[in-house]
Motif scaffolding. Structure first.
Motif, mmCIF file in Angstrom:
data_model
loop_
_atom_site.group_PDB
_atom_site.id
_atom_site.type_symbol
_atom_site.label_atom_id
_atom_site.label_comp_id
_atom_site.label_asym_id
_atom_site.label_seq_id
_atom_site.Cartn_x
_atom_site.Cartn_y
_atom_site.Cartn_z
ATOM 1 N N ILE A 194 11.094 2.728 -1.972
ATOM 2 C CA ILE A 194 9.857 1.960 -2.035
ATOM 3 C C ILE A 194 8.681 2.893 -1.762
ATOM 4 O O ILE A 194 8.727 3.701 -0.837
ATOM 5 N N ASP A 195 7.649 2.765 -2.585
ATOM 6 C CA ASP A 195 6.451 3.580 -2.394
ATOM 7 C C ASP A 195 5.697 3.074 -1.153
ATOM 8 O O ASP A 195 5.047 2.038 -1.189
ATOM 9 N N GLY A 196 5.828 3.828 -0.065
ATOM 10 C CA GLY A 196 5.213 3.429 1.201
ATOM 11 C C GLY A 196 3.753 3.811 1.308
ATOM 12 O O GLY A 196 3.155 3.690 2.376
ATOM 13 N N MET A 197 3.161 4.263 0.198
ATOM 14 C CA MET A 197 1.750 4.638 0.240
ATOM 15 C C MET A 197 0.861 3.539 -0.332
ATOM 16 O O MET A 197 -0.344 3.681 -0.408
ATOM 17 N N GLN A 198 1.483 2.427 -0.728
ATOM 18 C CA GLN A 198 0.698 1.278 -1.182
ATOM 19 C C GLN A 198 0.140 0.548 0.033
ATOM 20 O O GLN A 198 0.420 0.878 1.170
ATOM 21 N N GLU A 199 -0.669 -0.507 -0.258
ATOM 22 C CA GLU A 199 -1.153 -1.367 0.821
ATOM 23 C C GLU A 199 0.048 -2.059 1.472
ATOM 24 O O GLU A 199 1.053 -2.322 0.802
ATOM 25 N N ILE A 200 -0.086 -2.396 2.771
ATOM 26 C CA ILE A 200 1.011 -3.028 3.512
ATOM 27 C C ILE A 200 1.544 -4.269 2.789
ATOM 28 O O ILE A 200 2.751 -4.454 2.671
ATOM 29 N N ASP A 201 0.617 -5.106 2.266
ATOM 30 C CA ASP A 201 1.039 -6.332 1.584
ATOM 31 C C ASP A 201 1.806 -6.036 0.298
ATOM 32 O O ASP A 201 2.749 -6.742 -0.049
ATOM 33 N N GLN A 202 1.352 -5.002 -0.405
ATOM 34 C CA GLN A 202 2.036 -4.626 -1.647
ATOM 35 C C GLN A 202 3.454 -4.135 -1.356
ATOM 36 O O GLN A 202 4.403 -4.472 -2.069
ATOM 37 N N ILE A 203 3.573 -3.341 -0.286
ATOM 38 C CA ILE A 203 4.896 -2.836 0.093
ATOM 39 C C ILE A 203 5.805 -4.016 0.402
ATOM 40 O O ILE A 203 6.932 -4.094 -0.074
ATOM 41 N N TYR A 204 5.271 -4.946 1.181
ATOM 42 C CA TYR A 204 6.103 -6.082 1.566
ATOM 43 C C TYR A 204 6.475 -6.922 0.343
ATOM 44 O O TYR A 204 7.603 -7.419 0.244
ATOM 45 N N GLY A 205 5.542 -7.047 -0.604
ATOM 46 C CA GLY A 205 5.832 -7.781 -1.833
ATOM 47 C C GLY A 205 7.019 -7.166 -2.566
ATOM 48 O O GLY A 205 7.909 -7.876 -3.049
ATOM 49 N N GLN A 206 7.013 -5.859 -2.613
ATOM 50 C CA GLN A 206 8.109 -5.157 -3.291
ATOM 51 C C GLN A 206 9.435 -5.396 -2.550
ATOM 52 O O GLN A 206 10.474 -5.636 -3.172
ATOM 53 N N ILE A 207 9.378 -5.346 -1.219
ATOM 54 C CA ILE A 207 10.586 -5.571 -0.412
ATOM 55 C C ILE A 207 11.122 -6.985 -0.646
ATOM 56 O O ILE A 207 12.319 -7.187 -0.849
ATOM 57 N N ARG A 208 10.227 -7.961 -0.653
ATOM 58 C CA ARG A 208 10.642 -9.347 -0.908
ATOM 59 C C ARG A 208 11.324 -9.469 -2.264
ATOM 60 O O ARG A 208 12.345 -10.153 -2.401
ATOM 61 N N GLY A 209 10.742 -8.805 -3.251
ATOM 62 C CA GLY A 209 11.317 -8.843 -4.600
ATOM 63 C C GLY A 209 12.761 -8.356 -4.599
ATOM 64 O O GLY A 209 13.641 -8.980 -5.193
ATOM 65 N N ILE A 210 12.991 -7.255 -3.879
ATOM 66 C CA ILE A 210 14.333 -6.685 -3.820
ATOM 67 C C ILE A 210 15.285 -7.663 -3.130
ATOM 68 O O ILE A 210 16.378 -7.961 -3.622
ATOM 69 N N ILE A 211 14.850 -8.198 -1.991
ATOM 70 C CA ILE A 211 15.728 -9.059 -1.205
ATOM 71 C C ILE A 211 16.015 -10.375 -1.924
ATOM 72 O O ILE A 211 17.143 -10.850 -1.959
ATOM 73 N N ASP A 212 14.956 -10.941 -2.539
ATOM 74 C CA ASP A 212 15.165 -12.186 -3.251
ATOM 75 C C ASP A 212 16.123 -12.003 -4.430
ATOM 76 O O ASP A 212 16.900 -12.896 -4.756
ATOM 77 N N SER A 213 16.076 -10.834 -5.058
ATOM 78 C CA SER A 213 16.979 -10.596 -6.185
ATOM 79 C C SER A 213 18.429 -10.457 -5.689
ATOM 80 O O SER A 213 19.376 -10.775 -6.396
ATOM 81 N N LEU A 214 18.596 -9.981 -4.444
ATOM 82 C CA LEU A 214 19.942 -9.876 -3.874
ATOM 83 C C LEU A 214 20.489 -11.262 -3.537
ATOM 84 O O LEU A 214 21.681 -11.529 -3.676
#
Ligand SMILES: [Zn+2]
Length: 216
Positions: A194-214
């Motif tokens: 995960i690109d940790g240089m994005q805004e905190i909310d964007q990072i979390y959005g990406q994490i949610r996407g991964i987890i929800d797909s699992l």
């Protein structure tokens, strides 16, 4: 779902772990916390590890595995764990794997926050907090000025005593320790960078996407 979180010191792992704990009803498992808890409760293990922990020495994998087994065996945490700061080497990877297997669970995914060293240095060294209003600024990314901050500049204090050299050497250690682990999980198809240089909310959005797909 059991998650392992990786990222260099200062990458914002803590914030993302807190978000996950709240939204997905998970438990953050930090071996550092487990060790401190044993010491606080003066258990048999706690008494044994007090000296090395106080001195900043490493505690043996055997002791850590014992402590982790209590957690993994606990029904409250069943399939609801986020591991932070563990595993640190391939031996610990194997230990964790056999533990979760023993209690009929598995590791669902590995989330790795990637942040360039130069950005990390600026994030940590540039951070300033106002002791008057509590607002946080950064000399590089969000400097205090007359538009965003009304207090006297004497209230602005540096947050960290770290030097650039300390940050660099922690980063190098992290990379050296983590690379073989990440390669291992990449081979198993569990690794998500995960690109940790994005805004905190964007990072979390990406994490949610991964987890929800699992979960789906
Ligand atoms: Zn202020």
């Amino acid at each position: 779902m059991n998650i392992i979180l990786f990222g260099p010191p200062g990458a914002g792992k803590g914030t993302q772990a807190d978000n996950l704990v709240k939204d997905y009803n998970l438990f953050k498992i930090s071996t550092g916390d487990l060790l401190r808890e044993e010491i606080k409760k003066k258990t048999e293990i706690g008494l044994k590890i007090k000296k090395p922990v106080d001195k900043g020495s490493l505690v043996s994998d055997l002791i850590i595995t014992d402590l982790l087994e209590e957690v993994v065996a606990n029904k409250t945490y069943f399939n609801r764990m986020i591991f932070d700061g563990y595993p640190r080497n391939l031996n610990q990877v194997k230990n964790l794997e056999s533990l979760v297997k023993k209690y009929d669970q598995k590791i669902s995914c590995i989330l790795c926050l990637k942040v360039d060293l130069n950005i990390l240095i600026k994030r940590i060294l540039g951070r300033k907090v106002c002791s008057n209003c509590g607002n946080i600024f950064n000399d590089f990314f969000n400097p205090a000025n007359s538009n965003n901050h009304k207090c006297d500049s004497k209230f602005l204090q540096k947050r960290s005593d770290d030097s650039e050299n300390i940050i660099r050497s922690r980063y190098v250690t992290y990379e050296k320790e983590t690379l073989p682990i990440l390669n291992y999980y990449a081979d198993n198809g569990l690794l998500h960078q995960i690109d940790g240089m994005q805004e905190i909310d964007q990072i979390y959005g990406q994490i949610r996407g991964i987890i929800d797909s699992l979960e789906a």
